[in-house]
Enzyme design. Sequence first.
Site: not given
Length: 311
Positions: A47, A74, A130, A192
Amino acid sequence: MKKIDISTYINKIKLTSCIMNASGALCTTDKELSDLLNSSSGAIVTKSCTKKPRKGNIKPRYFEWNIGSINSMGLPNLGIDFYLNFFQNKKIKKPIFLSISGLSIEENFFLIKKANFSKKITAIELNLSCPNIKEEILGNNLYKISDFLESIFKFNKKPLGIKLPPFFKEKHIKNISLILNKFPIIFVTCINSLPNGIFIDINKENTVIKPKNGFGGIGGLIIKPFALSNIRKFYTFLRKDISIIGCGGISSGKDIFEHILCGASAVQIGTQFIKEGISVFDRLKKEFIIFLQKKNYSSINNFKGKLKNFQ
Ligand code: SIN
């Protein structure tokens, strides 16, 4: 029957299987990482971690339906020290990619420096994409990314690759490739999740995740065409020693074949891994091998990047 070899190289890093997990999918905790260590995945990506542990966004923050998923996690993670310590005393038989996603340029420097001290980390996957944090995503900022990489490669000695957001225009992929080609990065992971989608529960007439009023990154089968187009274009524009790890929409052996045909050297499984659990790696490996047998291919080098135009 002919022996089928699905091993691959990410630059000079050998993977006995080209199938691995995507960062974020069941790779946060001790149990999840232990399961991955014991699985048939060709490598492990952690992660994306930060300097300190993070709880991430408010729940519900993940939802999946038949052809896709939406998330606004998040960056919940246990902090870089947990990931470095986890691998420290383990017997490891496959490459370990430490995904990092600092919330600032300085934090990324700190994380990369720290990862450089760990012998157990094979490579760094620098997540610049992200979509679920309020801080700026560097993957979209061509001006900053160049200076940033320049600074990183003054001290970084670990093999390093970058996880990129999806791009929708050829000129954007060309421009970012021109920058990446100037640096000794060894891979890119694309793509992503597609930023800022919404999925609606029509009975309740509301969004299905809570953070950011329901906006989140879209993954799963529905994004496969965008993953394939990004892989294809990056394969055209990047230096040939920069490997591409394909990510997006893989749920069958045939999907893996498509990613590699577009130019990927390896693939990552996200939504389907979350849906199916750790057995997904055995199933996909089996399906992929059977598919290649039917095609009469004995290794991925027989077809990697060889997509033909319509004729
Ligand atoms: C998240 O933690 O929000 C997902 C990570 C990512 O998409 O990079």
